[in-house]
Design a protein around this motif. Structure first.
Motif, PDB file in Angstrom:
ATOM      1  N   GLY A 170       0.982  -1.345  -0.247  1.00 43.42           N
ATOM      2  CA  GLY A 170      -0.080  -0.116  -0.080  1.00 43.42           C
ATOM      3  C   GLY A 170       1.004   1.189   0.083  1.00 43.42           C
ATOM      4  N   THR A 171       2.039   1.246   0.686  1.00 45.26           N
ATOM      5  CA  THR A 171       2.870   2.456   0.780  1.00 45.26           C
ATOM      6  C   THR A 171       4.394   1.781   0.532  1.00 45.26           C
ATOM      7  N   ILE A 172       5.099   2.594  -0.313  1.00 44.28           N
ATOM      8  CA  ILE A 172       6.501   2.472  -0.527  1.00 44.28           C
ATOM      9  C   ILE A 172       7.228   3.571   0.034  1.00 44.28           C
ATOM     10  N   ILE A 173       8.218   3.196   0.581  1.00 45.11           N
ATOM     11  CA  ILE A 173       9.099   4.365   1.508  1.00 45.11           C
ATOM     12  C   ILE A 173      10.210   4.426   0.372  1.00 45.11           C
ATOM     13  N   THR A 174      10.538   5.533  -0.052  1.00 43.84           N
ATOM     14  CA  THR A 174      11.718   5.877  -0.813  1.00 43.84           C
ATOM     15  C   THR A 174      12.921   5.431  -0.013  1.00 43.84           C
ATOM     16  N   GLU A 175      14.231   5.412  -0.854  1.00 41.10           N
ATOM     17  CA  GLU A 175      15.374   5.217  -0.256  1.00 41.10           C
ATOM     18  C   GLU A 175      15.688   6.744   0.535  1.00 41.10           C
ATOM     19  N   VAL A 176      16.784   7.055   1.211  1.00 40.87           N
ATOM     20  CA  VAL A 176      16.945   8.193   1.808  1.00 40.87           C
ATOM     21  C   VAL A 176      16.918   9.217   0.973  1.00 40.87           C
ATOM     22  N   CYS A 177      16.375  10.474   1.598  1.00 35.65           N
ATOM     23  CA  CYS A 177      16.454  11.620   0.603  1.00 35.65           C
ATOM     24  C   CYS A 177      16.941  12.865   1.630  1.00 35.65           C
ATOM     25  N   ALA A 178      18.107  13.399   1.062  1.00 35.54           N
ATOM     26  CA  ALA A 178      18.682  14.311   1.844  1.00 35.54           C
ATOM     27  C   ALA A 178      18.024  15.466   1.932  1.00 35.54           C
ATOM     28  N   VAL A 179      17.644  16.195   3.114  1.00 29.22           N
ATOM     29  CA  VAL A 179      16.978  17.327   3.346  1.00 29.22           C
ATOM     30  C   VAL A 179      17.928  18.548   3.357  1.00 29.22           C
ATOM     31  N   HIS A 180      19.163  18.324   3.184  1.00 27.36           N
ATOM     32  CA  HIS A 180      20.170  19.477   2.802  1.00 27.36           C
ATOM     33  C   HIS A 180      21.484  19.019   2.068  1.00 27.36           C
ATOM     34  N   PRO A 181      21.738  19.710   1.250  1.00 27.89           N
ATOM     35  CA  PRO A 181      22.901  19.335   0.457  1.00 27.89           C
ATOM     36  C   PRO A 181      24.087  18.780   0.900  1.00 27.89           C
ATOM     37  N   GLY A 225      24.858  11.716   2.217  1.00 28.11           N
ATOM     38  CA  GLY A 225      25.544  10.350   2.453  1.00 28.11           C
ATOM     39  C   GLY A 225      26.126   9.849   1.195  1.00 28.11           C
ATOM     40  N   LEU A 226      25.721   9.929   0.152  1.00 27.13           N
ATOM     41  CA  LEU A 226      25.976   9.208  -1.260  1.00 27.13           C
ATOM     42  C   LEU A 226      25.819  10.334  -2.404  1.00 27.13           C
ATOM     43  N   ARG A 227      26.659   9.987  -3.045  1.00 26.48           N
ATOM     44  CA  ARG A 227      26.810  11.231  -4.448  1.00 26.48           C
ATOM     45  C   ARG A 227      25.483  11.034  -5.008  1.00 26.48           C
ATOM     46  N   SER A 228      25.031   9.888  -5.202  1.00 31.24           N
ATOM     47  CA  SER A 228      23.555   9.493  -5.730  1.00 31.24           C
ATOM     48  C   SER A 228      22.355   9.353  -4.984  1.00 31.24           C
ATOM     49  N   GLU A 229      22.279  10.391  -4.018  1.00 33.65           N
ATOM     50  CA  GLU A 229      21.244  10.446  -2.986  1.00 33.65           C
ATOM     51  C   GLU A 229      20.205  11.250  -3.462  1.00 33.65           C
ATOM     52  N   LEU A 230      18.828  11.120  -3.623  1.00 33.74           N
ATOM     53  CA  LEU A 230      17.732  11.710  -3.814  1.00 33.74           C
ATOM     54  C   LEU A 230      17.967  13.095  -2.750  1.00 33.74           C
ATOM     55  N   GLY A 231      17.639  14.219  -3.210  1.00 28.97           N
ATOM     56  CA  GLY A 231      17.420  15.513  -2.640  1.00 28.97           C
ATOM     57  C   GLY A 231      15.835  16.058  -2.614  1.00 28.97           C
ATOM     58  N   LEU A 232      15.959  16.755  -1.239  1.00 34.41           N
ATOM     59  CA  LEU A 232      14.613  17.317  -1.192  1.00 34.41           C
ATOM     60  C   LEU A 232      14.855  18.782  -0.596  1.00 34.41           C
TER      61      LEU A 232
END
Length: 151
Positions: A52-63, A67-74
């Motif tokens: 029903g719900t999918i949790i994304t991988e980590v999403c950085a709240v600040h540049p 933790g990873l170069r290819s980390e989602l950003g918010l």
């Protein structure tokens, strides 16, 4: 009178097809700028409809919290179109998306963020041994705001 994991649930107007959750799984499918790649929505779309719900991988709240170069950003409005596309793709597949908010703090690598990591105190990381710079009260308030930008 039991409740099944597979029953529809409504949580304050958010309808979920079932009560199961796919936990966050790191893929590294974001761009180095934190953008959603074409590969990430396709990966999550294949999993949509089961949970029903999918949790994304980590999403950085600040540049500086990546933790990873290819980390989602918010952390930048320019990233919103890709995130919107990702959520719509998953929604069409029958699931909803929750973001896993993240800031690496003292564990951030200089090679990833381009400068010294930051933390509430200058205590070295136990895991990687690097010494972070100490955040000011204003910087702490800014980071807290990154987790609740509207509040």
């Amino acid at each position: 009178m039991g409740t099944s994991l597979w029953e529809v649930i409504d949580i304050t107007g958010l309808r979920l097809d079932n009560r199961t959750v796919m936990p966050a799984m790191g893929t590294g499918y974001a761009s180095n700028k934190g953008e959603v790649s074409k590969r990430l929505p396709a990966y999550l779309r294949e999993r949509a409809g089961g949970a029903g719900t999918i949790i994304t991988e980590v999403c950085a709240v600040h540049p500086l919290g990546k933790g990873l170069r290819s980390e989602l950003g918010l952390y930048d409005d320019s990233l919103l179109p890709g995130l919107r596309s990702l959520t719509e793709t998953v929604k069409v597949g029958g699931s909803r998306v929750a973001a896993q908010l993240h800031h690496t703090g003292r564990e951030a690598f200089r090679q990833v963020i381009g400068e010294q990591s930051m933390a509430p105190s200058s205590i070295p990381s136990r895991d990687i041994g690097q010494l972070p710079c100490t955040l000011t009260m204003e910087e702490i308030a800014e980071l807290v705001g990154c987790y609740n930008p509207g509040g």
